[in-house]
Enzyme design. Sequence first.
Site, PDB file in Angstrom:
ATOM      1  N   ARG A  89       1.156  -1.084   0.057  1.00  0.00           N
ATOM      2  CA  ARG A  89      -0.173  -0.282   0.077  1.00  0.00           C
ATOM      3  C   ARG A  89       0.918   1.591   0.329  1.00  0.00           C
ATOM      4  O   ARG A  89       0.327   2.179   0.634  1.00  0.00           O
ATOM      5  CB  ARG A  89      -0.922   0.435   1.111  1.00  0.00           C
ATOM      6  CG  ARG A  89      -0.417   0.005   2.448  1.00  0.00           C
ATOM      7  CD  ARG A  89      -1.030   0.261   3.786  1.00  0.00           C
ATOM      8  NE  ARG A  89      -0.219   0.313   5.034  1.00  0.00           N
ATOM      9  CZ  ARG A  89      -1.223   0.570   6.534  1.00  0.00           C
ATOM     10  NH1 ARG A  89      -1.995   1.469   6.101  1.00  0.00           N
ATOM     11  NH2 ARG A  89      -0.574   0.467   7.632  1.00  0.00           N
ATOM     12  N   ASP A 121      -6.394  -3.587  -0.702  1.00  0.00           N
ATOM     13  CA  ASP A 121      -7.121  -2.735  -1.451  1.00  0.00           C
ATOM     14  C   ASP A 121      -5.906  -1.721  -1.734  1.00  0.00           C
ATOM     15  O   ASP A 121      -6.686  -0.657  -1.815  1.00  0.00           O
ATOM     16  CB  ASP A 121      -8.197  -1.816  -0.781  1.00  0.00           C
ATOM     17  CG  ASP A 121      -7.938  -1.317   0.555  1.00  0.00           C
ATOM     18  OD1 ASP A 121      -6.954  -1.044   1.912  1.00  0.00           O
ATOM     19  OD2 ASP A 121      -9.195  -1.437   1.957  1.00  0.00           O
ATOM     20  N   ARG A 173       5.758   9.415   3.701  1.00  0.00           N
ATOM     21  CA  ARG A 173       6.965   9.424   5.120  1.00  0.00           C
ATOM     22  C   ARG A 173       7.686   9.420   4.214  1.00  0.00           C
ATOM     23  O   ARG A 173       8.549   9.377   3.180  1.00  0.00           O
ATOM     24  CB  ARG A 173       6.454   7.469   4.804  1.00  0.00           C
ATOM     25  CG  ARG A 173       7.431   7.158   6.384  1.00  0.00           C
ATOM     26  CD  ARG A 173       7.139   5.990   6.431  1.00  0.00           C
ATOM     27  NE  ARG A 173       7.709   4.640   5.606  1.00  0.00           N
ATOM     28  CZ  ARG A 173       7.088   3.470   5.855  1.00  0.00           C
ATOM     29  NH1 ARG A 173       6.976   2.880   6.836  1.00  0.00           N
ATOM     30  NH2 ARG A 173       7.174   2.673   5.031  1.00  0.00           N
ATOM     31  N   ARG A 180      15.393  -3.182   3.791  1.00  0.00           N
ATOM     32  CA  ARG A 180      14.274  -3.714   5.574  1.00  0.00           C
ATOM     33  C   ARG A 180      15.292  -4.371   5.376  1.00  0.00           C
ATOM     34  O   ARG A 180      16.225  -5.239   4.602  1.00  0.00           O
ATOM     35  CB  ARG A 180      13.201  -3.915   5.006  1.00  0.00           C
ATOM     36  CG  ARG A 180      12.448  -2.570   4.821  1.00  0.00           C
ATOM     37  CD  ARG A 180      11.280  -2.961   4.343  1.00  0.00           C
ATOM     38  NE  ARG A 180      10.753  -1.853   3.511  1.00  0.00           N
ATOM     39  CZ  ARG A 180       9.736  -1.945   4.388  1.00  0.00           C
ATOM     40  NH1 ARG A 180       9.122  -1.669   6.169  1.00  0.00           N
ATOM     41  NH2 ARG A 180       8.905  -0.555   4.773  1.00  0.00           N
ATOM     42  N   ASP A 245      10.947  -7.518   8.142  1.00  0.00           N
ATOM     43  CA  ASP A 245      10.440  -6.457   7.244  1.00  0.00           C
ATOM     44  C   ASP A 245       9.968  -5.533   7.500  1.00  0.00           C
ATOM     45  O   ASP A 245       9.957  -4.194   6.343  1.00  0.00           O
ATOM     46  CB  ASP A 245       9.416  -6.783   6.500  1.00  0.00           C
ATOM     47  CG  ASP A 245       8.025  -7.185   6.685  1.00  0.00           C
ATOM     48  OD1 ASP A 245       8.166  -8.510   7.977  1.00  0.00           O
ATOM     49  OD2 ASP A 245       7.117  -6.480   7.232  1.00  0.00           O
TER      50      ASP A 245
END
Length: 473
Positions: A89, A121, A173, A180, A245
């Site tokens: 997302r 979604d 962000r 990661r 992650d």
Amino acid sequence: MNMNIPFTNSYGALPARFFTRQTAVPVRAPRLIRFNEDLAADLGIPHTDEATLAQVFAGNAVPEGADPLAQVYAGHQFGGFSPQLGDGRALLLGEVVDRTGTRRDLQLKGSGPTPYSRMGDGRAWLGPVLREYVVSEAMHALSIPTTRALAAVATGEPVYREAGGMPGAVLTRVASSHIRVGTFQYFAARRDLEGLRALYDYTVARHDPQAESPADLLDTVIRRQARLVAQWLSVGFIHGVMNTDNTAISGETIDYGPCAFMDTYHPQTVYSSIDAHGRYGYDNQARVIVWNMAQFATTLVPLMPDQDAAVEDFTAKVHAMPDLIETERQRLFGRKIGIAEPTADDAALVDDLLNLMAEARADFTNTFRGLIDGSARKAFADPDAFDVWADEWRARLKLEDDPEAVMRAANPAVIPRNHRIEQMIEAAVAGDYAPFERLIEILSQPFADNPEASDLKRPPQPAEVVQATFCGT
């Protein structure tokens, strides 16, 4: 839609299997909730009109120079390995170089489905967006490495979760990168040595140019993570979902889902609604990060010329990590009780206080801050036990130059308390963003004795206690 963001992108130059290029799915009626002008100035992003900001940071308009893409990665989630996860997302909008010369990612969260959405979604509802905005900015003010919030935009569309339709939102962000442990795991699990080498080279160039080998990179990442988790512990922060992650190579706090700051102190405190067995509880965080670094070390072994020797060397590095965390924890907690340069002999003094706090169910933040003005004693049902500890503590402080200054710098007066976060979200859902703005303003100076923040320092009443926090996906 033209907006002058000084993009200088690099991740998109990696092989195509590292990501999927796509644009965000447009939303119906984007409206700017907040734009972080101070952070924008650091990034060289000029302020423009709110309509333009809303369009860009909702994903409706792609600014010139952007290179939107969804990154792929894998990860251990609550100990179980998922060979493919990825930005389900989120989209990396692009990269900028800030005033300090540091390359920073701009990522949209809640921007619609990607190939990695796993039947989701791809959207975010308003509550988690505002929580991450407030908590990540609070962490920054506490000088704890963290991703930051640049913008929050309401989408004008509902997002459907268990509770029904909720107002949608998109968060922008900012991170030193979104690489990661799980990114390394993705290529290692596929035995894609070429991809793993490309990722290693890119990571070293971006974060650790002094590293001359995978062993050096492992050392620096371990040190960053040890310090980060010790900092979390020192302010009573619980990440809640420390999957590999969600462990950034940069050493920044990332992915604020079911996170929380403790009110009542207890080392086994758990808030996350998805952490049924307390894997990521407060006191377990120091153990979990060692486990996560073991997974990272495993991904680096194929890059070493002598893999048997690498396994032995990397194992020793990981096994040494608990001592690194404990040393940093003792340093930070020593400062919380006014000892500028604590020694190993001071550890018992800290731990004795924590044991008393656990028995008394004392408020974590207020008890430590109360050591400054003497109000900490009120937190204990049996103040005589505290007095015995305090006599030894005061005797130790006689050896310090300015213990009060040390404590004021180490103990925040205000934190983003869970019940205030929930009240802020409820108000925002009803259209009132004043509590959101107030939290951001007060939490930007967490160490100040602000008389206007007295209500935000108060622990929750029984009816206000937040029993569980939720991820929001």
